[in-house]
Design an enzyme around this catalytic site. Structure first.
Site, PDB file in Angstrom:
ATOM      1  N   GLU A 441     -27.530 -33.161   1.080  1.00  0.00           N
ATOM      2  CA  GLU A 441     -27.576 -34.705   1.818  1.00  0.00           C
ATOM      3  C   GLU A 441     -28.155 -35.076   0.326  1.00  0.00           C
ATOM      4  O   GLU A 441     -29.288 -35.671   0.897  1.00  0.00           O
ATOM      5  CB  GLU A 441     -27.973 -34.748   3.164  1.00  0.00           C
ATOM      6  CG  GLU A 441     -27.267 -34.598   4.290  1.00  0.00           C
ATOM      7  CD  GLU A 441     -27.263 -35.202   5.724  1.00  0.00           C
ATOM      8  OE1 GLU A 441     -28.314 -35.541   5.777  1.00  0.00           O
ATOM      9  OE2 GLU A 441     -26.280 -35.338   6.482  1.00  0.00           O
ATOM     10  N   GLU A 516     -23.437 -28.702   9.372  1.00  0.00           N
ATOM     11  CA  GLU A 516     -24.752 -29.614  10.414  1.00  0.00           C
ATOM     12  C   GLU A 516     -23.415 -30.331  11.374  1.00  0.00           C
ATOM     13  O   GLU A 516     -22.922 -31.339  11.188  1.00  0.00           O
ATOM     14  CB  GLU A 516     -25.334 -30.549   9.529  1.00  0.00           C
ATOM     15  CG  GLU A 516     -26.740 -29.821   9.539  1.00  0.00           C
ATOM     16  CD  GLU A 516     -27.546 -30.446   8.637  1.00  0.00           C
ATOM     17  OE1 GLU A 516     -28.079 -31.652   9.284  1.00  0.00           O
ATOM     18  OE2 GLU A 516     -28.090 -30.874   7.308  1.00  0.00           O
TER      19      GLU A 516
HETATM   20  C1  GAL Z   1     -29.324 -34.495   8.625  1.00  0.00           C
HETATM   21  C2  GAL Z   1     -30.687 -33.808   7.645  1.00  0.00           C
HETATM   22  C3  GAL Z   1     -31.074 -32.876   8.720  1.00  0.00           C
HETATM   23  C4  GAL Z   1     -31.941 -33.450   9.614  1.00  0.00           C
HETATM   24  C5  GAL Z   1     -30.442 -33.691  10.419  1.00  0.00           C
HETATM   25  C6  GAL Z   1     -31.189 -34.627  11.382  1.00  0.00           C
HETATM   26  O1  GAL Z   1     -28.599 -35.127   8.089  1.00  0.00           O
HETATM   27  O2  GAL Z   1     -29.930 -32.401   6.857  1.00  0.00           O
HETATM   28  O3  GAL Z   1     -31.962 -32.325   8.154  1.00  0.00           O
HETATM   29  O4  GAL Z   1     -32.654 -34.099   9.188  1.00  0.00           O
HETATM   30  O5  GAL Z   1     -29.886 -34.758   9.399  1.00  0.00           O
HETATM   31  O6  GAL Z   1     -29.641 -34.935  12.591  1.00  0.00           O
END
Ligand code: GAL
Length: 809
Positions: A441, A516
């Site tokens: 990100e 994620e």
């Molecule tokens: C993403 C990020 C993670 C965490 C997550 C929370 O954007 O890569 O480190 O912050 O969101 O939802």
């Protein structure tokens, strides 16, 4: 008796003689742990005097600087605190309510520029080295210090490791004192953050001293990989050899491969080499293994390769590397294949901290956490967002868990190339590592030319150092083919699961992975949103705007072959990033398990569809005295075909379980027994929850009952508050006090309550912790004496509990 030919007999004898030769030669090298007996003192980021005159005295303008400075061996540290590493000083500090930017994301423990008095740590360690070793080479290895560690040995400046996660090693041969005390001094500066989550502070991983001859195999100097074809593995071993002598030297190198019992399977030819002074050389060997046992999740078979370096007819160094033989394939249409078989990536993202102990985990805790993830059906671990502890990779190698190994910051400066190179070299022999991540990100650059160019540089470095694997990048981008996405071999999606199908249509040849996914926020054992205590219901309901429910993403991943799979954000709750609330919340709610590793209800959703085990789980609990006659949503997580629900033996109807889904009933509450009877391929499965009685007992459940008496082994003891019938009381929050007999110590306590501000550690004794919704946890560490250790738990008005553990050598 089976007859063997003369040739076979001769081969066997050769192997036996060779093996005896190998083991009878004394190992010329040593790897010594420097974890014990450190001294610790806070410095100060804003007050020079309180920082031992750090920036007032010249610590760099002469070698072996003046006797009055803190880095000089003669400096007196006798009043400093005695500690062992791994050590996280931050976890020991109280939570501080603060509006400071970044404080919430770092878990409200006082670290960073706003807390100068608790953001600098000085460490000193005294050790001696026998004179007989004066012709040896010495190297210090620091596996992880958070962060910006400046290191001196005997007053000589050794180096600075900027990274809080990627370890580093330093040759200190010229500074060793064989006549008396050696003093290692480290200033750790945690005023700057590297992430937006709890990162700990201090020397939170192991420290080692390597002693070798001056002709040696450097740490991470061996690279082993295998090519499998037609039931035969060709194993290539690249052994780097270094000559630090001041003259040219002759040497020989060969390798042998053993199975996991140590039986030699194959040996290479002996290669003669001439090594110029202060130069290295890499020698490539190949051996064949017929019908290799492949490393898999079910059978994580580990071979060993031993590289043997000889000089003047002496073995001077033997490097043993564990490795696995496996094949992986990422197919843009058909998904991921391990050893030729399709495997959906059922992954979790995880930070490295645990309840009570922060980021300083005893090795045992790595195995404990990986075991919990595996039990849920998780088959892959993304080390978000940093180089993992070496022992985490060892746990994944041994237990069978794939790893997505990550360098978070998308940056190709010499500093970050160096960090990435160190990760690649350190981790490339681990069979668990199946993919690299070059970043996460980077919103400002991921979609433009900067991102593309940096990614191209990092990808070239990865291919150069590890041509056997490929990389992904965790992009918070939708159907966008620009910047990093144009060049990354495997497109990573952080959230935005809705865009995956279109992206696949537009770019059918690029494999797709959910780096994620999900991110339902839940508080274990809570069933109503509570804005004051900052809790969210423990069901697959609530998620931040950028994320999705479990059922939304997993259905897509499970039902479309072009998804390689995905990684849930996250396996465990972690300190920092409290979402959707801030203070009083001090930790995240994203976990499938809480910070202690206690499952939340969503765990059973994933377990239903991630394992073949029979799962039938009902929630919420059934203790609702204020809700008699009122409706309650009952959730059933199961992988059965159909489920019938009964309240006090009355049927509430039978329902068909849709794949990758859950069932729900709206039930008018009455106390008693809620029971589910399910059928899975004709087999009957039952589960029930009951209204419990009052809390009466404290019950202790250790993860294991035998510990090594080595001063390092650790154990998790889970505590339940139960009623007279032994049923856990799901609403019990009783305070509990702990005592432990000599020869072991408690190192941390936790309960999974994301709004608890109770201490994690009680250095003066008086260990205590409240239960949270029926449970809490104690982490203990073994002493060094053989014998029994007793842990007792007491709570006013309840019957105490105790457990006796055995310490063995
Ligand atoms: C993403 C990020 C993670 C965490 C997550 C929370 O954007 O890569 O480190 O912050 O969101 O939802």
């Amino acid at each position: 008796m089976k007859k063997i030919t003369l040739l076979q007999l001769r081969n066997k004898l050769v192997l036996i003689i060779f093996f005896l030769f190998a083991i009878t030669n004394v190992m010329a090298q040593e790897k010594i742990s420097l974890d014990e007996d450190w001294k610790f003192h806070f410095g100060h980021a804003a007050n020079v005097e309180k920082d031992f005159d750090y920036s007032k005295t010249a610590l760099l303008h002469k070698s072996n600087v003046f006797a009055t400075t803190i880095v000089h061996p003669k400096f007196i540290d006798s009043t400093w605190q005695k500690i062992n590493v791994p050590h996280d000083w931050l976890v020991e500090l109280p939570f501080v309510k603060s509006e400071q930017v970044e404080m919430d994301s770092h878990g409200y423990k006082p670290v960073g520029g706003a807390y100068p008095e608790t953001s600098i740590g000085w460490y000193r360690k005294h050790f001696s080295v026998d004179k007989s070793k004066s012709n040896k080479r010495f190297e210090m290895q620091f596996d992880g210090i958070y962060r910006n560690a400046e290191i001196w040995l005997n007053g000589f400046y050794v180096g600075t490791n900027f990274s809080g996660y990627v370890g580093n090693s330093y040759d200190v041969t010229d500074y060793i004192n064989f006549e008396g005390d050696n003093v290692l001094v480290i200033r750790v500066d945690a005023t700057q953050y590297e992430g937006w989550f709890y990162e700990g502070a201090g020397i939170y991983r192991h420290v080692w001293l390597h002693i070798t001859d001056k002709i040696f195999i450097p740490e991470d100097g061996v690279f082993v990989y295998a090519d499998v074809k037609d039931k035969k593995a060709t194993v290539t071993v690249e052994t780097m050899v270094q000559n630090n002598l001041l003259n040219q030297a002759n040497a020989t190198v060969y390798c042998y491969v053993t199975d996991r019992k140590g039986t030699v399977l194959a040996k290479t030819a002996i290669q003669k080499i001439k090594l110029d002074s202060r130069k290295g050389q890499t020698i490539k060997h190949q051996v064949a293994i017929k019908n290799p046992e492949l490393w898999s999740l079910e059978n994580p078979y580990l071979y060993r390769v031993v590289s043997v370096l000889q000089s003047e007819n002496q073995i001077v160094h033997q490097n043993k590397t564990r490795f696995g033989i496996k094949t992986v394939k990422f197919d843009a249409k058909e998904g991921f294949f391990l050893n030729g078989k399709p495997l959906k990536i059922q992954g979790t993202n995880n930070h490295q901290d645990h309840a009570g102990i922060g980021s300083a985990l005893p090795d045992y805790m790595q195995y404990y956490r990986i075991k919990l993830l595996k039990e849920m059906g998780c088959n892959a671990y993304r080390a978000s967002h940093n180089a993992p502890t070496p022992e985490l990779l060892e746990a994944c190698d041994s237990l069978g868990m794939l790893v997505l190994d990550e360098q978070r910051l998308l940056n190709s400066s010499p500093e970050y190339i160096d960090q990435f190179t160190r990760i690649l070299k350190r981790d490339r022999n681990h069979p668990s590592v199946f993919l690299w991540s070059i970043g996460n990100e980077e919103q400002n650059i991921q979609g433009n030319e900067y991102g593309k160019k940096i990614a191209q540089t990092l990808l070239a470095i990865q291919k150069d150092i590890d041509p056997t694997r490929t990389s992904t990048y965790a992009a918070d981008m939708g159907n966008d083919f620009k910047g990093v996405n144009e060049v990354i071999p495997i497109r990573g999606f952080n959230y935005r699961e809705y865009a995956v199908a279109d992206y696949h249509k537009d770019h059918p040849n690029q494999p797709l992975l959910g780096t994620e996914m999900g991110s339902t926020v839940t508080t274990r054992g809570i069933y109503e949103k509570d804005e004051t205590r900052a809790y969210v219901p423990d069901q697959d309901i609530t998620h931040p705007w950028w994320a999705s429910k479990a059922e939304t993403w997993w259905k897509l991943a499970a039902e479309n072959n072009y998804w390689l799979g995905g990684f849930i954000w996250t396996g465990f709750d972690y300190r920092g990033e409290p979402t959707p609330y801030k203070w009083p919340n001090i930790n995240s709610h994203f976990g499938i398990m809480d910070v202690c590793g206690f499952p939340k209800n969503i765990y059973y959703y994933y377990k239903s569809w991630w394992t073949n085990e029979d799962v039938l789980h009902l929630s919420p609990h059934w203790n609702w005295p204020d809700k008699v006659g009122k409706p309650i949503d009952v959730w059933v997580n199961s992988n059965a075909d159909e489920v019938e629900l009964f309240l006090n033996e009355k049927s509430l109807g039978k329902k068909t379980m849709e794949r990758n889904s859950h069932l729900q009933w709206n039930v008018l509450y009455e106390p008693g027994t809620l029971e589910a009877i399910a059928y899975k391929k004709g087999k009957k499965i039952t589960a029930k929850i009951e209204t419990t009685g009052q809390a009466t007992n404290v019950v202790l459940t250790p993860d294991k009952t035998i510990l090594m008496a080595d001063g390092k082994d650790a154990n998790v003891v889970n505590i339940s508050i139960t009623d007279e019938k032994g049923r856990e009381v799901p609403t019990a929050n009783n305070p509990i006090a702990f005592t432990i007999s000599e020869n072991a110590k408690i190192i941390g306590v936790g309960n999974g309550d994301p709004s608890s501000h109770e201490a994690d550690t009680y250095k003066e004794g008086n260990w205590q912790r409240s239960a949270f919704n029926g449970k809490c946890q104690v982490i203990i560490q073994a002493g060094k004496n053989v014998g029994d250790v007793k842990l007792e738990a007491k709570s006013n008005g309840l019957k105490s509990g105790a457990v006796v553990l055995k310490l063995k050598k």
